[in-house]
Design a protein around this motif. Structure first.
Motif, PDB file in Angstrom:
ATOM      1  N   ARG A 195     -13.034   6.416  14.156  1.00  0.00           N
ATOM      2  CA  ARG A 195     -13.996   7.066  13.266  1.00  0.00           C
ATOM      3  C   ARG A 195     -15.336   7.273  13.949  1.00  0.00           C
TER       4      ARG A 195
ATOM      5  N   ILE B  27     -13.457   2.644  17.889  1.00  0.00           N
ATOM      6  CA  ILE B  27     -12.410   2.033  17.051  1.00  0.00           C
ATOM      7  C   ILE B  27     -12.823   0.591  16.790  1.00  0.00           C
ATOM      8  N   SER B  28     -12.800   0.171  15.512  1.00  0.00           N
ATOM      9  CA  SER B  28     -13.305  -1.171  15.190  1.00  0.00           C
ATOM     10  C   SER B  28     -12.329  -2.267  15.611  1.00  0.00           C
TER      11      SER B  28
ATOM     12  N   GLY C  42      -0.610   2.174  15.859  1.00  0.00           N
ATOM     13  CA  GLY C  42      -0.759   1.011  14.997  1.00  0.00           C
ATOM     14  C   GLY C  42       0.507   0.538  14.339  1.00  0.00           C
ATOM     15  N   GLN C  43       0.315  -0.410  13.433  1.00  0.00           N
ATOM     16  CA  GLN C  43       1.418  -1.028  12.691  1.00  0.00           C
ATOM     17  C   GLN C  43       2.311   0.018  12.060  1.00  0.00           C
TER      18      GLN C  43
ATOM     19  N   ALA D  87      -9.150  -3.009  13.717  1.00  0.00           N
ATOM     20  CA  ALA D  87      -8.449  -3.605  12.574  1.00  0.00           C
ATOM     21  C   ALA D  87      -7.075  -4.090  13.031  1.00  0.00           C
TER      22      ALA D  87
ATOM     23  N   ILE E 180     -14.883   0.533  23.936  1.00  0.00           N
ATOM     24  CA  ILE E 180     -16.248   1.062  23.943  1.00  0.00           C
ATOM     25  C   ILE E 180     -16.665   1.220  22.490  1.00  0.00           C
ATOM     26  N   ASN E 181     -17.676   0.442  22.107  1.00  0.00           N
ATOM     27  CA  ASN E 181     -18.083   0.455  20.704  1.00  0.00           C
ATOM     28  C   ASN E 181     -19.552   0.091  20.668  1.00  0.00           C
TER      29      ASN E 181
ATOM     30  N   PRO F  16       0.808  -1.234   0.000  1.00  0.00           N
ATOM     31  CA  PRO F  16       0.000   0.000   0.000  1.00  0.00           C
ATOM     32  C   PRO F  16       0.841   1.285   0.000  1.00  0.00           C
TER      33      PRO F  16
ATOM     34  N   LEU G  75     -20.379   5.966  22.433  1.00  0.00           N
ATOM     35  CA  LEU G  75     -19.277   6.626  23.146  1.00  0.00           C
ATOM     36  C   LEU G  75     -19.664   8.019  23.640  1.00  0.00           C
TER      37      LEU G  75
ATOM     38  N   GLY H 239       2.000   3.364  12.746  1.00  0.00           N
ATOM     39  CA  GLY H 239       2.024   4.571  13.563  1.00  0.00           C
ATOM     40  C   GLY H 239       2.848   4.290  14.802  1.00  0.00           C
TER      41      GLY H 239
ATOM     42  N   LYS I 209     -16.610  10.636  14.947  1.00  0.00           N
ATOM     43  CA  LYS I 209     -16.989  11.559  13.860  1.00  0.00           C
ATOM     44  C   LYS I 209     -16.193  12.866  13.931  1.00  0.00           C
TER      45      LYS I 209
ATOM     46  N   GLN J  21      -1.388   8.685  15.654  1.00  0.00           N
ATOM     47  CA  GLN J  21      -1.831   7.388  15.120  1.00  0.00           C
ATOM     48  C   GLN J  21      -1.148   6.225  15.827  1.00  0.00           C
TER      49      GLN J  21
HETATM   50  C1  LIG Z   1      -1.021  -0.142   5.022  1.00  0.00           C
HETATM   51  C2  LIG Z   1      -2.007   0.135   6.094  1.00  0.00           C
HETATM   52  C3  LIG Z   1      -1.548   0.620   7.297  1.00  0.00           C
HETATM   53  C4  LIG Z   1      -2.439   0.925   8.326  1.00  0.00           C
HETATM   54  N1  LIG Z   1      -1.949   1.374   9.509  1.00  0.00           N
HETATM   55  C5  LIG Z   1      -2.823   1.649  10.514  1.00  0.00           C
HETATM   56  C6  LIG Z   1      -2.367   2.096  11.792  1.00  0.00           C
HETATM   57  O1  LIG Z   1      -1.152   2.235  12.024  1.00  0.00           O
HETATM   58  N2  LIG Z   1      -3.289   2.385  12.740  1.00  0.00           N
HETATM   59  C7  LIG Z   1      -4.642   2.246  12.528  1.00  0.00           C
HETATM   60  O2  LIG Z   1      -5.428   2.549  13.429  1.00  0.00           O
HETATM   61  N3  LIG Z   1      -5.084   1.818  11.346  1.00  0.00           N
HETATM   62  C8  LIG Z   1      -4.218   1.529  10.339  1.00  0.00           C
HETATM   63  N4  LIG Z   1      -4.713   1.114   9.130  1.00  0.00           N
HETATM   64  C9  LIG Z   1      -6.175   1.207   8.887  1.00  0.00           C
HETATM   65  C10 LIG Z   1      -6.989   0.059   9.445  1.00  0.00           C
HETATM   66  O3  LIG Z   1      -6.999  -1.012   8.542  1.00  0.00           O
HETATM   67  C11 LIG Z   1      -8.449   0.543   9.684  1.00  0.00           C
HETATM   68  O4  LIG Z   1      -8.968   1.028   8.471  1.00  0.00           O
HETATM   69  C12 LIG Z   1      -8.561   1.647  10.724  1.00  0.00           C
HETATM   70  O5  LIG Z   1      -7.871   1.265  11.905  1.00  0.00           O
HETATM   71  C13 LIG Z   1     -10.028   1.909  11.028  1.00  0.00           C
HETATM   72  O6  LIG Z   1     -10.180   2.968  11.945  1.00  0.00           O
HETATM   73  P1  LIG Z   1     -11.444   3.023  12.915  1.00  0.00           P
HETATM   74  O7  LIG Z   1     -11.480   1.788  13.727  1.00  0.00           O
HETATM   75  O8  LIG Z   1     -11.385   4.325  13.620  1.00  0.00           O
HETATM   76  O9  LIG Z   1     -12.652   3.130  11.895  1.00  0.00           O
HETATM   77  P2  LIG Z   1     -13.767   2.070  11.516  1.00  0.00           P
HETATM   78  O10 LIG Z   1     -13.178   0.767  11.137  1.00  0.00           O
HETATM   79  O11 LIG Z   1     -14.669   2.750  10.560  1.00  0.00           O
HETATM   80  O12 LIG Z   1     -14.531   1.819  12.888  1.00  0.00           O
HETATM   81  C14 LIG Z   1     -15.322   2.753  13.532  1.00  0.00           C
HETATM   82  C15 LIG Z   1     -15.970   2.057  14.715  1.00  0.00           C
HETATM   83  O13 LIG Z   1     -16.677   2.998  15.488  1.00  0.00           O
HETATM   84  C16 LIG Z   1     -17.887   2.394  15.953  1.00  0.00           C
HETATM   85  N5  LIG Z   1     -18.802   3.498  16.254  1.00  0.00           N
HETATM   86  C17 LIG Z   1     -19.398   4.348  15.388  1.00  0.00           C
HETATM   87  N6  LIG Z   1     -20.118   5.269  16.054  1.00  0.00           N
HETATM   88  C18 LIG Z   1     -19.981   4.991  17.372  1.00  0.00           C
HETATM   89  C19 LIG Z   1     -20.485   5.610  18.552  1.00  0.00           C
HETATM   90  N7  LIG Z   1     -21.269   6.693  18.512  1.00  0.00           N
HETATM   91  N8  LIG Z   1     -20.138   5.057  19.740  1.00  0.00           N
HETATM   92  C20 LIG Z   1     -19.347   3.957  19.811  1.00  0.00           C
HETATM   93  N9  LIG Z   1     -18.839   3.358  18.711  1.00  0.00           N
HETATM   94  C21 LIG Z   1     -19.154   3.874  17.509  1.00  0.00           C
HETATM   95  C22 LIG Z   1     -18.308   1.473  14.831  1.00  0.00           C
HETATM   96  O14 LIG Z   1     -19.126   0.439  15.337  1.00  0.00           O
HETATM   97  C23 LIG Z   1     -16.954   0.964  14.327  1.00  0.00           C
HETATM   98  O15 LIG Z   1     -16.587  -0.247  14.967  1.00  0.00           O
HETATM   99  C24 LIG Z   1      -3.825   0.761   8.112  1.00  0.00           C
HETATM  100  C25 LIG Z   1      -4.283   0.255   6.898  1.00  0.00           C
HETATM  101  C26 LIG Z   1      -3.391  -0.071   5.903  1.00  0.00           C
HETATM  102  C27 LIG Z   1      -3.906  -0.621   4.620  1.00  0.00           C
END
Ligand SMILES: Cc1cc2nc3c(=O)[nH]c(=O)nc-3n(C[C@H](O)[C@H](O)[C@H](O)COP(=O)(O)OP(=O)(O)OC[C@H]3O[C@@H](n4cnc5c(N)ncnc54)[C@H](O)[C@@H]3O)c2cc1C
Ligand SMILES: Nc1ncnc2c1ncn2[C@@H]1O[C@H](COP(=O)(O)O)[C@@H](O)[C@H]1O
Lengths: 266, 316
Positions: free
Chosen positions: B207, B262-263, B246-247, B265, B281-282, A37, B301, B249, B210, B244
């Motif tokens: 995410r 945070i989901s 993660g892997q 990943a 907390i999700n 990526p 949250l 970060g 928001k 950030q």
């Molecule tokens: C090469 C590569 C490197 C990457 N490196 C990193 C890294 O270092 N760090 C990293 O974090 N990611 C990294 N990623 C991205 C990773 O794959 C995920 O896309 C990312 O972690 C998703 O972020 P998220 O959990 O915030 O968002 P989402 O996966 O969209 O999850 C959002 C979560 O919030 C919950 N939610 C929504 N609203 C509420 C609410 N009101 N109250 C409670 N829960 C709620 C949802 O149920 C969902 O589980 C990398 C990806 C790639 C391809």
């Protein structure tokens, strides 16, 4: 300007990675492969730089088995002009890759080498820096930009790299601990890219068709005069220690009680 | 006798904490392979930081002056190599921070050394454990060259202890090579909160926030915690890059990690799985983050975090 960009064939990050029972490597059957990526971000930036500085050329280089043709083709489908495959079957350490790339750079004499900061298979984060030192070039690792990926600049597909008027230098914002650092590097320069430099484009169908006709040159380590025996060998691969899932708590009050009384962390 | 050279990291006369974890790794290496440890500190304020480091080691070299003011990879790697040659280093050890990652390979190339990056454990004098495929596998790697360069994941090694008798600081005269790189500016993200990689509590948002980090920050404040984020948050420009986790970060291992919205990943987990206690907390009960959480709360949250903040306040 001539831009060399590297693309490594790696396991798709969406594929499930499992360790082989004999602990020699990971299971590769049933795993999907794609371009690293970070390298897609490097290709995207190379294309933006090329198009903002015509006439320029983007050469995509991969080192690996014949299968890595596919990742070179995807760079060509994004818009790169031609490809080079340094063909080698089996494991290569990052140092061997850097020394092979050094020979390719000597042959091609690019103004800029763009690479990913990290290959998401071995997660080394060393190849670009090794290559910069072997070449005696300046480097800017972890290239990013001040504008976010949601910004109008990004939507307009502007390059994040800023070239001096005389095209002898490039300014790069880099992600370091505690903020963004801006460096100016003399060309030829080596840049490794981070996640926030750009959002890579998808290849369009016509461009995928066109890419089939673009040339890919094949080179061999022996012909380049590089001894690829590794300085760093992988002797064993094992599964990570599993973290056991805990419990679900019904409400905040219970959570706080557990954190206070059981885990003793608040 | 073999000498292990620790490359310290500092800013403005203050040692970075990660250096003390790298020192522990160097001590383990010395135990397994024999040898003594010396250190070098490079850059503006090096002499002062070297003094701080001398509480841990008998000999610390300091390189200061014109060409080393900014942490340019070219000049700092050159100084590290000068120091390595002077002490006859068989091993060069440093923390795998942005600085360490920037310079370690250049040092290795100059010393014809193999480089093992971001190691989790010292297995023997030339074998190390490191994570690959976003932590989906742990590899044991062997460095086959006479000189080795090792960068260390700070969260995997405790900070070294001070030695009984303070050591000596020696100025090391090095002429900086003319770099092809020039420092322009540093846009520092200033924060009154503890540093992410050093904090004992981290509250991270994804995410699901928001972009509204107020509930995250309010909780962080009552817990004296650092704030972290998922990639989604940083990509959107809601929070600065260097938050950030993660892997690709920062890797953190606090005693308490709270992930909200945070989901979970694999790339995020790679940066926080080592935390002692994990709270998730999700609002999605199926979110993968619950598979690593010690305590999971299925909730919104925006409702749960303010409640949590109030409950914690009551405890204090
Ligand atoms: C090469 C590569 C490197 C990457 N490196 C990193 C890294 O270092 N760090 C990293 O974090 N990611 C990294 N990623 C991205 C990773 O794959 C995920 O896309 C990312 O972690 C998703 O972020 P998220 O959990 O915030 O968002 P989402 O996966 O969209 O999850 C959002 C979560 O919030 C919950 N939610 C929504 N609203 C509420 C609410 N009101 N109250 C409670 N829960 C709620 C949802 O149920 C969902 O589980 C990398 C990806 C790639 C391809
Ligand atoms: N076999 C390879 N072929 C092409 N590029 C590579 C190869 N190995 C590493 N690279 C490049 O080096 C970068 C950093 O990889 P690494 O140092 O292995 O994490 C990657 O993002 C690629 O751009």
């Amino acid at each position: 300007m001539k831009i060399l960009v590297t693309v490594k064939r790696v396991e798709d990050y969406e594929s499930k990675i499992k360790v082989k029972p004999d602990n020699s490597w990971i299971v590769t059957e049933g795993v999907n492969y794609r371009a690293n990526p970070f390298d897609e971000i490097a290709v995207e930036e190379a294309l933006r730089v090329r198009d903002a500085n015509a006439p320029s050329e983007v050469v995509a280089v991969s080192i690996g088995s014949g299968a890595a043709q596919a990742e070179i083709r995807s760079a060509l489908a994004m818009g790169a002009d031609r490809g080079i495959l340094v063909k080698h079957d089996g494991f290569l350490d990052s140092d061997a890759v850097a020394r092979l790339l050094q020979k390719v750079v000597a042959k091609e004499a690019p103004d800029l080498v763009l690479m990913g900061k990290q290959a998401v298979d071995v997660d080394d984060n060393v190849t670009g820096q090794l290559l910069a030192e072997y070449l005696g070039w300046g480097q800017a690792t972890f290239a990013s930009k001040k504008e976010s990926l949601e910004s109008p600049e990004e939507k307009a597909k502007k390059p994040g790299l800023r070239f001096g008027a005389d095209k002898k230098t490039v300014q790069v914002a880099r992600e370091v601990d505690g903020g963004l650092e801006v460096l100016e590097v003399q060309l030829p320069a080596l840049i490794t890219v981070d996640l926030r430099l750009n959002v890579p484009r998808y290849a369009s169908l016509p461009n995928i068709m066109k890419a089939k006709k673009k040339p890919i040159e094949e080179l061999a380590p022996a012909a380049l005069g590089v001894d690829v025996s590794p300085k760093v060998k992988v002797v064993r691969v094992e599964a990570p220690p599993a973290r056991t899932a805990g419990i679900k708590v019904p409400d905040v009050a219970t959570l706080v009680k557990k954190l206070h009384e059981d885990a003793k962390v608040v | 006798m073999a000498t292990i050279l620790l490359i310290a990291e500092q800013a403005h006369g203050h040692l970075k904490k990660a250096t003390l974890s790298a020192l522990t790794a160097a001590q383990q290496l010395a135990q397994k392979g024999g040898g003594q440890i010396q250190a070098v500190v490079i850059g503006a304020g090096a002499a002062q930081s070297a003094q701080e480091l001398a509480a841990y080691l008998p000999t610390v070299h300091a390189v200061e002056g014109g060409g080393f003011e900014h942490a340019l990879a070219e000049t700092h790697a050159a100084a590290a190599v000068e120091a390595a040659k002077k002490v006859g280093a068989t091993d060069v050890v440093l923390a795998a921070t942005a600085y360490g990652k920037d310079i370690a390979p250049r040092i290795a190339a100059k010393l014809a050394a193999g480089v093992a990056s971001d190691i989790l454990a010292v297995v023997s004098a030339n074998q190390f454990k490191r994570a690959m495929w976003a932590g989906n596998a742990i590899a044991t790697v062997e460095v086959t060259t006479p000189v080795k360069v090792v960068s260390v994941r700070a969260t995997e090694f405790p900070a070294a202890q001070k030695s009984g008798s303070p050591g000596a600081v020696q100025q090391l005269g090095v002429t900086a090579p003319a770099p092809k790189t020039k420092f322009i500016e540093f846009n520092e993200v200033k924060s009154a909160r503890p540093e992410l990689t050093e904090a004992s509590v981290v509250v991270s948002g994804g995410r699901g926030t928001k972009g509204d980090f107020k509930p995250i920050e309010a909780l962080a404040d009552v817990l004296n915690a650092a704030v972290g984020a998922s990639r989604a948050v940083v990509d959107a420009g809601w929070q600065p890059n260097d938050l950030q986790v993660g892997q690709t970060g920062k890797v953190v291992a606090p005693k308490l990690y709270i992930a909200a919205g945070i989901s979970g990943a694999i790339q995020h987990l790679a940066g926080m799985k080592g935390s002692k206690t994990i709270v998730a907390i999700n609002k999605d009960a199926e979110a993968p983050i619950f598979q690593v959480a010690d305590y999971g709360l299925v909730a919104d949250l925006f409702k749960a975090l303010p409640e949590l903040t109030e409950e914690v306040k009551k405890l204090k």
